[in-house]
Design an enzyme around this catalytic site. Structure first.
Site, PDB file in Angstrom:
ATOM      1  CB  SER A  41      -0.771   4.690   1.147  1.00  0.00           C
ATOM      2  OG  SER A  41       0.581   4.486   1.464  1.00  0.00           O
ATOM      3  CG  ASP A 154       0.515   7.549   3.054  1.00  0.00           C
ATOM      4  OD1 ASP A 154      -0.706   7.338   3.190  1.00  0.00           O
ATOM      5  OD2 ASP A 154       1.344   6.649   2.839  1.00  0.00           O
TER       6      ASP A 154
END
Length: 287
Positions: A41, A154
């Site tokens: 991320s 993510d």
């Protein structure tokens, strides 16, 4: 003084990830040589820019970013998520280009999550920007990213502090930055002295009406806020489990209430917090 080689693990956590920049700066200034990075991320984004030698460029851009600038990057045209990410990635490409990961001077791995196979995906070759885009695909917010036939979200969904890609590194130590640390009720970031545009709230409201978001991102009770808080709590729990199973030599823990997920307009304060935290750990003999 001979530099100490480091494998650096950069965790996920939205705007809190700007603390990674201050941490990297402190390490560079104090005799640590980062030769390997694993990130997911925001950690993948910061780590990717650093590995490409463009972190200063990214930092300067962040420092100039205001609330309306952030909103203009968010193209609310996604499917499977509010934001498609196209405008943001075009801006990142203008800043860093799109080098191949295998050509970077620093070993780099971005971690994402395959939601169909329920497994981590390690991206250590191919397009840097594609790897970053896959890794930052925060559920509900960003559209999932199709990467080599896999639908990815993510990396923090399955592993918010991805240490495993560094296991075979030939480095002297591993430092992991966990952005999902315990809530610190006493935390207070310094506030920049800026001239406030009295009409900024009106401008933001008008912009959000134009993209017809309704109550979805209501700051207190909207669907996104609830999902974001839930995701933070989930990541914090997973991170503690992963770090207990595979402890790094040094863990740097950032309180998960340091700032909001989208407060990228607070770059100076958050970067400074990361730097100052390293200084504090150093004085305590922990770094």
């Amino acid at each position: 003084m001979q530099e100490k080689t480091v494998s650096l693990v950069l965790g996920s956590g939205g705007a809190r990830g700007m603390a990674h920049i201050g941490i990297i700066q402190w390490l560079e200034e104090h005799g640590y040589k980062i030769v390997s990075i694993s990130g997911c991320s925001m950690g993948a984004l910061i780590g990717g820019f650093y590995a490409a030698g463009k972190l200063d460029v990214y930092r300067k851009w962040l420092r100039d970013l205001d609330v309306l600038g952030i909103l203009k990057l968010l193209d609310f045209k996604g499917t499977g998520g509010l934001v498609s990410g196209t405008v943001l990635m075009q801006k990142l490409e203008a800043l860093v280009g799109d080098p191949m990961i295998e050509t970077l001077p620093i070993k780099f791995t971005a971690v994402a999550s395959d939601i169909n196979q329920e497994k981590e995906i390690w991206m250590n070759k191919g397009s840097l920007l594609s790897a970053i885009r896959a890794s930052i695909s925060l559920p509900l917010f960003f559209t999932p990213y199709l990467y080599e036939g896999r639908l990815l979200v993510d990396g923090g969904v399955l592993n918010p502090v991805p240490i495993a890609p560094t296991f075979h590194d030939n480095t002297e130590m591993t430092i992991a930055v966990n952005l999902g640390g315990k809530v610190d009720l006493d935390i207070q970031l310094p506030t920049k002295q800026v001239v406030v545009d009295e009409g900024i709230s009106t401008k933001i409201s008008e912009y959000l009406k134009q993209v017809n978001l309704g109550s979805i991102i209501d700051l207190e009770n909207g669907v996104y806020k609830v999902a974001d808080n839930s995701f933070d709590a989930m990541q914090g729990t997973i991170a503690r489990m992963k770090l207990a199973a595979y402890p790094p030599d040094v863990e740097i823990e950032i309180p998960r209430n340091l700032c909001g997920t989208l407060e990228f307009n607070r770059a100076d304060e958050i970067i400074e917090y990361g730097y100052d935290l390293c200084e504090k750990l150093h004085k305590e003999g922990l770094l």
